[in-house]
Scaffold this motif. Structure first.
Motif, mmCIF file in Angstrom:
data_model
loop_
_atom_site.group_PDB
_atom_site.id
_atom_site.type_symbol
_atom_site.label_atom_id
_atom_site.label_comp_id
_atom_site.label_asym_id
_atom_site.label_seq_id
_atom_site.Cartn_x
_atom_site.Cartn_y
_atom_site.Cartn_z
ATOM 1 N N SER A 31 -30.872 44.672 -13.264
ATOM 2 C CA SER A 31 -30.672 43.514 -14.148
ATOM 3 C C SER A 31 -29.249 42.981 -14.036
ATOM 4 O O SER A 31 -29.033 41.769 -13.925
ATOM 5 N N GLY A 32 -28.265 43.893 -14.080
ATOM 6 C CA GLY A 32 -26.881 43.463 -14.034
ATOM 7 C C GLY A 32 -26.509 42.797 -12.733
ATOM 8 O O GLY A 32 -25.861 41.736 -12.719
ATOM 9 N N THR A 33 -26.937 43.380 -11.618
ATOM 10 C CA THR A 33 -26.569 42.805 -10.323
ATOM 11 C C THR A 33 -27.334 41.517 -10.037
ATOM 12 O O THR A 33 -26.805 40.606 -9.399
ATOM 13 N N MET A 34 -28.580 41.406 -10.513
ATOM 14 C CA MET A 34 -29.326 40.162 -10.313
ATOM 15 C C MET A 34 -28.681 39.018 -11.098
ATOM 16 O O MET A 34 -28.541 37.895 -10.596
ATOM 17 N N ALA A 35 -28.285 39.290 -12.339
ATOM 18 C CA ALA A 35 -27.596 38.264 -13.114
ATOM 19 C C ALA A 35 -26.271 37.881 -12.474
ATOM 20 O O ALA A 35 -25.873 36.712 -12.470
ATOM 21 N N ALA A 36 -25.579 38.870 -11.903
ATOM 22 C CA ALA A 36 -24.274 38.602 -11.297
ATOM 23 C C ALA A 36 -24.375 37.685 -10.103
ATOM 24 O O ALA A 36 -23.561 36.769 -9.935
ATOM 25 N N ILE A 37 -25.396 37.883 -9.256
ATOM 26 C CA ILE A 37 -25.456 37.088 -8.033
ATOM 27 C C ILE A 37 -25.834 35.639 -8.298
ATOM 28 O O ILE A 37 -25.357 34.723 -7.629
ATOM 29 N N VAL A 38 -26.703 35.386 -9.290
ATOM 30 C CA VAL A 38 -27.140 34.000 -9.508
ATOM 31 C C VAL A 38 -26.152 33.210 -10.366
ATOM 32 O O VAL A 38 -26.185 31.975 -10.365
ATOM 33 N N LEU A 39 -25.278 33.897 -11.097
ATOM 34 C CA LEU A 39 -24.289 33.219 -11.934
ATOM 35 C C LEU A 39 -22.930 33.290 -11.253
ATOM 36 O O LEU A 39 -22.157 34.218 -11.464
ATOM 37 N N GLY A 40 -22.655 32.315 -10.420
ATOM 38 C CA GLY A 40 -21.420 32.302 -9.655
ATOM 39 C C GLY A 40 -20.388 31.350 -10.231
ATOM 40 O O GLY A 40 -20.397 31.013 -11.420
ATOM 41 N N GLY A 41 -19.502 30.888 -9.355
ATOM 42 C CA GLY A 41 -18.459 29.964 -9.776
ATOM 43 C C GLY A 41 -19.013 28.642 -10.282
ATOM 44 O O GLY A 41 -18.489 28.055 -11.243
ATOM 45 N N ALA A 42 -20.091 28.150 -9.645
ATOM 46 C CA ALA A 42 -20.692 26.890 -10.088
ATOM 47 C C ALA A 42 -21.256 27.028 -11.493
ATOM 48 O O ALA A 42 -21.154 26.105 -12.316
#
Length: 510
Positions: free
Chosen positions: A45-56
């Protein structure tokens, strides 16, 4: 700023340490590319949220809130909706396929002849996603250190390339989990309440800003629809997201862990819009809406907290950048380079019988792609246009063949290849006619891709029943435990036995 610098330095040092630790766990191809397919719900869950929520999603999301108010949340909301749809309806089947790339899935479904062209499209998308994420380092390090743009890109990109090359997906998983925690604390628990309080509270926001800032559809219905087409559907088919699905240890983890991550995205979207709205009250005359995040952090946060929130922004960019980088390298090595080598041998086995160090080969490709990303990022200026081109080609060219393969058994390889070509060419031509940022290219590109897929599939012979049988076995979680598919020679129909069974590595966890 000394305390803030110390926080940032500690964070960056920790990223490199995680990379070194992850290197010790990357003992097989499965470990290196998909973390041994054994992530549990918390890490997943944590890593999936991290990858889709980037600088943009972080800097850009606050900027949209500054410009449009609460409706500025729609871009990140559509990302969350896409992740929810992927997790609830497709992730379990995707996880059971036990492949490494989207193109391998298409080869399994259509019989071994769709992989190269789809791999090229996916490689272009992941490359540009990595480039645009890397460019964002310039903005963050400019606030932190006031360093030249090129040095900022090299510094940030070099750290990401280093830990990604060392440990592959294990290193990226560990760093992304840290980045998820930092983002949660920095953006949701610190910046959000501080920004609202500094602006005078929610009542003061309503009094200071016009009514459209608080209308749910204030950003415009057409804009929201375009976000859905690009970002929601983009979440369904991107290699960077699928590669995270492949890391789940079982169906339940993929489904419910992804649902938690998608819900987190919705909360993050609203938080970014509220922060941007508060920034509009405090700093109504900024030259650019994208300056809102850096401005409110620099001028409104206390020492130490400021460093943590800037580390959160850095974490957002790094998580997307590292995920896109390993996806780009995986596609380049497995879908393009290996197929070209096989074609050059005329389909004959490799002279060494295939016995080579796959971890070393994938590590080399991450290093090569990482260097290319840094060079392109230094040379490129228009981030928005580059990212729009990438998403338009991805969705316009690959959405229909991928979803068609998962949902419609009558779809054929001829229909898939025609759909990719027609959709990609239509999108490219219309971007040239209407402009890269126009909405029409993705609208008409998707319609053309769908029409080509359906018509050509109905006009060509159905997919070989043996291929469909192998496909159904894999969807059910049976068959080859890992994908070791050797691409068929040009023009040849793949037989069921072409999907060679691989030897699971020590980290398979089954």
């Amino acid at each position: 700023m000394a305390v803030d610098y110390a926080v940032i330095l500690l964070y960056l040092t920790g990223m490199l340490a995680m990379g070194w630790w992850g290197m010790r766990r990357a003992r097989s191809k499965s470990d290196f590319l998909v973390a041994g397919r054994r992530l549990g719900p918390v890490l997943y869950s944590g890593t999936m949220a991290a990858i889709v929520l980037g600088g943009a999603s972080t800097i850009g999301g606050v900027g949209l809130g500054y410009k449009h108010g609460l409706s500025g949340a729609w871009m990140v909301l559509t990302i969350g909706f896409g992740l929810l749809a992927l997790s609830l309806f497709f992730s379990a089947r995707i996880s059971r396929l036990k492949v490494y790339t989207v193109s391998e899935m298409l080869d399994l479904r259509y019989g071994g002849r769709a992989g190269l062209i789809t791999g090229l499209v996916m490689w272009a998308y992941t490359l540009m996603l990595a480039v645009t994420s890397t460019i964002a380092y310039a903005t963050i390090f400019d606030v932190l250190l006031d360093v030249p743009r090129t040095l900022a890109i090299v510094l940030g990109g070099g750290i990401v390339v280093a830990y990604s090359t060392l440990g592959g997906m294990w290193s990226i998983t560990l760093t992304d989990m840290v980045q998820f925690v930092v983002k949660t604390i920095g953006v949701l628990l610190l910046l959000l309440p501080i920004a609202v309080v500094k602006a005078g509270g929610f009542g003061a926001l309503r009094d200071a800003l016009p009514t459209p800032y608080f209308e749910p559809l204030g950003i415009g219905g057409e804009t929201i629809f375009t976000y859905v087409l690009i970002y929601t559907f983009g979440m369904l088919i991107g290699q960077d997201v699928w590669q995270r699905v492949f890391t789940a240890r079982d169906d339940r983890t993929a489904r419910w862990g992804g649902t938690v991550a998608g819900t987190y995205c919705l909360v993050y979207a609203i938080a970014g819009a509220v922060i941007g709205t508060a920034a509009k009250v405090m700093y109504p005359d900024l030259a650019s809406a994208d300056d809102a995040f850096a401005t409110i952090v620099t001028h409104e946060l206390p020492i130490g907290v400021r460093g943590l929130v800037l580390a959160a922004a850095l974490a957002a960019v790094m998580s997307t950048s590292s995920g896109a980088l390993i996806a780009c390298a995986t596609v380049a090595n497995n879908d393009i380079w290996s197929r070209l080598r096989a074609a050059a041998r005329g389909g004959e086995p490799a002279p060494d019988g295939g016995a080579h160090d796959e971890v070393r080969g994938n590590r080399l490709f991450i290093l090569i792609m990482g260097a290319a990303v840094i060079v392109i990022a230094i040379a490129l200026n228009d981030v928005v246009q580059a990212l729009t081109v990438a998403y338009n080609l991805l969705v316009g060219g690959l959405l229909i063949p991928i979803l068609g393969g998962l949902l419609w058994k009558r779809g054929t390889v001829q229909g898939a290849l025609t759909s990719v070509a027609v959709g990609g060419l239509t999108v490219s031509a219309l971007m040239g006619h209407y402009g890269i940022l126009a909405d029409q290219p993705i609208y008409y590109g998707l319609l053309a891709s769908l029409a080509a897929y359906v018509v050509v599939s109905l006009l060509t012979p159905p997919t070989d029943p043996a291929v469909l049988a192998t496909w159904r076995e894999r969807l059910a979680g049976r068959g080859a435990p890992e994908s070791a598919y050797a691409p068929a020679a040009e023009g040849a129909q793949a037989a069921p036995g072409a999907y060679a069974e691989a030897h699971p590595g020590p980290g398979d966890g089954r």
